[in-house]
Design an enzyme around this catalytic site. Structure first.
Site, PDB file in Angstrom:
ATOM      1  N   GLY A 239       0.764  -1.246   0.000  1.00  0.00           N
ATOM      2  CA  GLY A 239       0.000   0.000   0.000  1.00  0.00           C
ATOM      3  C   GLY A 239       0.790   1.289   0.000  1.00  0.00           C
ATOM      4  O   GLY A 239       0.204   2.370  -0.089  1.00  0.00           O
ATOM      5  N   GLY A 275       4.003  -3.374  -3.674  1.00  0.00           N
ATOM      6  CA  GLY A 275       4.056  -3.534  -5.125  1.00  0.00           C
ATOM      7  C   GLY A 275       4.403  -2.206  -5.771  1.00  0.00           C
ATOM      8  O   GLY A 275       5.532  -1.948  -6.167  1.00  0.00           O
ATOM      9  N   ARG A 312      -5.188   2.869 -16.114  1.00  0.00           N
ATOM     10  CA  ARG A 312      -5.342   3.599 -14.847  1.00  0.00           C
ATOM     11  C   ARG A 312      -6.092   4.924 -14.987  1.00  0.00           C
ATOM     12  O   ARG A 312      -6.958   5.225 -14.171  1.00  0.00           O
ATOM     13  CB  ARG A 312      -3.984   3.828 -14.163  1.00  0.00           C
ATOM     14  CG  ARG A 312      -3.224   2.520 -13.851  1.00  0.00           C
ATOM     15  CD  ARG A 312      -2.091   2.726 -12.855  1.00  0.00           C
ATOM     16  NE  ARG A 312      -2.593   3.018 -11.531  1.00  0.00           N
ATOM     17  CZ  ARG A 312      -2.669   4.203 -11.008  1.00  0.00           C
ATOM     18  NH1 ARG A 312      -2.197   5.243 -11.649  1.00  0.00           N
ATOM     19  NH2 ARG A 312      -3.185   4.381  -9.811  1.00  0.00           N
ATOM     20  N   CYS A 344     -11.891   3.083 -29.563  1.00  0.00           N
ATOM     21  CA  CYS A 344     -13.201   3.691 -29.826  1.00  0.00           C
ATOM     22  C   CYS A 344     -14.022   3.806 -28.551  1.00  0.00           C
ATOM     23  O   CYS A 344     -15.047   3.131 -28.388  1.00  0.00           O
ATOM     24  CB  CYS A 344     -13.936   2.869 -30.874  1.00  0.00           C
ATOM     25  SG  CYS A 344     -12.959   2.743 -32.366  1.00  0.00           S
ATOM     26  N   GLU A 345     -13.570   4.623 -27.646  1.00  0.00           N
ATOM     27  CA  GLU A 345     -14.253   4.890 -26.382  1.00  0.00           C
ATOM     28  C   GLU A 345     -13.871   6.306 -25.983  1.00  0.00           C
ATOM     29  O   GLU A 345     -12.692   6.659 -26.039  1.00  0.00           O
ATOM     30  CB  GLU A 345     -13.731   3.979 -25.257  1.00  0.00           C
ATOM     31  CG  GLU A 345     -13.877   2.510 -25.484  1.00  0.00           C
ATOM     32  CD  GLU A 345     -15.042   1.904 -24.729  1.00  0.00           C
ATOM     33  OE1 GLU A 345     -15.731   2.618 -23.980  1.00  0.00           O
ATOM     34  OE2 GLU A 345     -15.264   0.704 -24.922  1.00  0.00           O
TER      35      GLU A 345
HETATM   36  N1  LLP Z   1      -1.131  -7.136  -0.919  1.00  0.00           N
HETATM   37  C1  LLP Z   1      -2.427  -7.296  -1.260  1.00  0.00           C
HETATM   38  C2  LLP Z   1      -3.211  -8.320  -0.573  1.00  0.00           C
HETATM   39  C3  LLP Z   1      -3.007  -6.473  -2.252  1.00  0.00           C
HETATM   40  O1  LLP Z   1      -4.285  -6.638  -2.568  1.00  0.00           O
HETATM   41  C4  LLP Z   1      -2.222  -5.483  -2.897  1.00  0.00           C
HETATM   42  C5  LLP Z   1      -2.784  -4.631  -3.939  1.00  0.00           C
HETATM   43  C6  LLP Z   1      -0.860  -5.379  -2.526  1.00  0.00           C
HETATM   44  C7  LLP Z   1      -0.358  -6.206  -1.523  1.00  0.00           C
HETATM   45  C8  LLP Z   1       0.065  -4.385  -3.159  1.00  0.00           C
HETATM   46  O2  LLP Z   1      -0.357  -3.077  -2.939  1.00  0.00           O
HETATM   47  P1  LLP Z   1       0.589  -1.847  -3.403  1.00  0.00           P
HETATM   48  O3  LLP Z   1       1.826  -1.885  -2.552  1.00  0.00           O
HETATM   49  O4  LLP Z   1       0.900  -2.041  -4.824  1.00  0.00           O
HETATM   50  O5  LLP Z   1      -0.245  -0.648  -3.159  1.00  0.00           O
HETATM   51  N2  LLP Z   1      -4.716  -1.410  -9.858  1.00  0.00           N
HETATM   52  C9  LLP Z   1      -4.724  -0.404  -8.813  1.00  0.00           C
HETATM   53  C10 LLP Z   1      -4.106  -0.921  -7.532  1.00  0.00           C
HETATM   54  C11 LLP Z   1      -4.750  -2.185  -7.029  1.00  0.00           C
HETATM   55  C12 LLP Z   1      -4.089  -2.721  -5.798  1.00  0.00           C
HETATM   56  C13 LLP Z   1      -4.602  -4.076  -5.463  1.00  0.00           C
HETATM   57  N3  LLP Z   1      -3.993  -4.722  -4.345  1.00  0.00           N
HETATM   58  C14 LLP Z   1      -4.021   0.842  -9.317  1.00  0.00           C
HETATM   59  O6  LLP Z   1      -3.561   0.849 -10.458  1.00  0.00           O
HETATM   60  O7  LLP Z   1      -3.962   1.847  -8.608  1.00  0.00           O
END
Ligand code: LLP
Length: 430
Positions: A239, A275, A312, A344-345
């Site tokens: 997060g 992530g 995004r 096309c959106e």
């Molecule tokens: N652990 C779990 C259980 C998760 O669901 C996630 C992300 C992470 C770790 C990693 O989170 P991060 O460190 O990347 O914030 N597609 C969206 C973000 C979706 C995140 C989903 N879960 C975007 O592009 O903002």
């Protein structure tokens, strides 16, 4: 360290001109800077050192094998959410016992695959899943290492669509049921409960949200221990937020301080699942301008990259920085433009109201902060082929996912057998 800088008027990834990559690979393409990935990992690992926190890279942010392998070689584990991500993590060299299997719904086949490979931990998200994992472990004559993912009911995250820790979100088991479920798992000979897990959301900048959630988790851990169960492990999720507007990413040091406090107070082993923070700033999406035009009061720059390549902006109203690959002259007029793709959106807009100077048809533009949740979220919508991914290291670059041919893009399709063959046209007609 920003890996994307201008030298001699040309935007480079590390020491490689993006125009040289475009010439060889074509556009659009994703570009990742490997030294920047390594630097990010090392910075976070340094912040985790005092607490001994283990990093399980959240593969969902960028699942390219070369990216996962870059972190694996620095000692990272992996946080995965599907059988496909499990295969990727293993193929990239992540040791199975450093893999955490998260995810709100796991199929029996995925659980079986995880146990077969000996993953370190399955994070359980529901009572039904607990029973399912126990059944699969029993059929294998083994014990599944599990952690209970609890929902701490904390609102956090940069956008409503990426918040996960409120009790109205689908994630985790309810906080007030957790102790009972943990006891049930402890009594099950096919389950080896080793801890608790949380993940409250993504793109978080406010450390107090982490503090609140972790403090609740620690209280819960106390109740479970008072009931006589060991809870040696806490998985604190991912997060950590980054700045899409050129500002500051969440600094790792205060977060590391929080981890150190929790480790000292609890004596628990900690894991985190970052992530985005590790990969976002190390990646770009590069496209070429196909046309410019005025419509109403807007000036549109149409590029060959689109929402299917980077969703995004369309999905979360995210704004990414846009840079011209050729540095405009100092005195160039600045246009405020809308950068749009060919899909096309109307929602196929990559950036709204961005200041861009000196960009015309045939020029290259780079969309920044695209290393996380970019290529992984791409699709073949509008018959568009998946975008290639390129890894740069210093002056070298190499394609780490190539662009499929049109034949390859269609290769999984087939005609029903009653339409195939020379007389296919007649068959199938009642
Ligand atoms: N652990 C779990 C259980 C998760 O669901 C996630 C992300 C992470 C770790 C990693 O989170 P991060 O460190 O990347 O914030 N597609 C969206 C973000 C979706 C995140 C989903 N879960 C975007 O592009 O903002």
């Amino acid at each position: 360290m920003n890996p994307f800088t201008y030298h001699h008027g040309e935007l480079h990834a590390e020491d490689t001109p993006l125009a040289a990559i475009a010439q060889q690979v074509g556009t659009p393409f994703y570009c990742y800077a490997q030294e920047a990935l390594e630097e990010r990992y090392r910075r976070l690992a340094a912040a985790c050192a005092e607490s001994g926190t283990k990093i399980a890279y959240a593969v969902k942010a960028n699942g390219n094998l070369a990216v996962i392998a870059t972190f694996a070689r620095l000692g990272a584990g992996a946080d995965i959410v599907s059988g496909g991500e499990l295969q990727r993590a293993l193929a990239a060299g992540v040791p199975a016992d450093r893999i955490v299997f998260s995810g709100v719904g796991k199929t029996t086949a995925e659980i079986d695959m995880a146990l077969e490979h000996g993953v370190g931990q399955l994070n359980v998200e529901s009572e039904d899943e607990l029973a399912d994992i126990s059944r699969v472990a029993a059929s294998r004559g083994t014990q599944a290492p599990i952690a209970l993912r609890v929902n701490p009911d904390v609102a956090a995250g940069g956008h409503d669509k990426i918040s996960t820790g409120r009790k109205t979100d689908k994630f985790g088991v309810a906080f007030d049921r957790a102790a009972e479920l943990y006891a049930r798992a402890a009594a099950d000979t096919h389950l080896a409960p080793r801890g608790l897990a949380i993940h409250i959301g993504s793109q978080i900048h406010d450390i107090s949200a982490f503090e609140t959630a972790i403090d609740r988790l620690v209280v819960l851990r106390g109740h479970i221990r008072d009931a006589g169960h060991a809870v040696p492990h806490l998985d604190l999720g991912g997060g950590l937020g980054v700045a899409y507007d050129g500002g500051e990413d969440m600094p790792p040091a205060p977060y590391g301080g929080l981890l150190a406090r929790v480790a000292a107070e609890t004596g628990a082993e900690l894991t985190i699942e970052p992530g985005r923070w590790l990969v976002a700033g190390a990646g770009l999406l590069v496209g070429q301008v196909l046309a410019t035009k005025d419509a109403g009061d807007r000036r549109f720059v149409i590029v060959d990259a689109a929402m299917n390549d980077l969703i995004r902006p369309a999905l979360y109203e995210a704004s990414h920085p846009v840079w011209p690959v050729k540095k405009p002259p100092e005195n160039a007029a600045t246009d405020v433009i809308t950068l749009a793709g060919p899909v096309c959106e109307s929602t196929d807009v990559l950036a709204r109201d961005v200041a861009l100077s000196g960009v015309g048809t045939g020029d290259l533009v780079a969309i920044g902060m695209a290393g996380a949740y970019g290529a992984v979220l791409s699709s073949g919508y509008n018959g568009r082929r998946l975008v290639p991914e390129v890894m740069v290291r210093g002056r070298d670059f190499t394609v780490v996912r190539r662009r499929p041919t049109y034949e390859e893009s269609m290769a999984l399709d087939s005609l029903p057998e009653w339409m195939a063959g020379p007389d296919g046209a007649e068959r199938g007609v009642a």
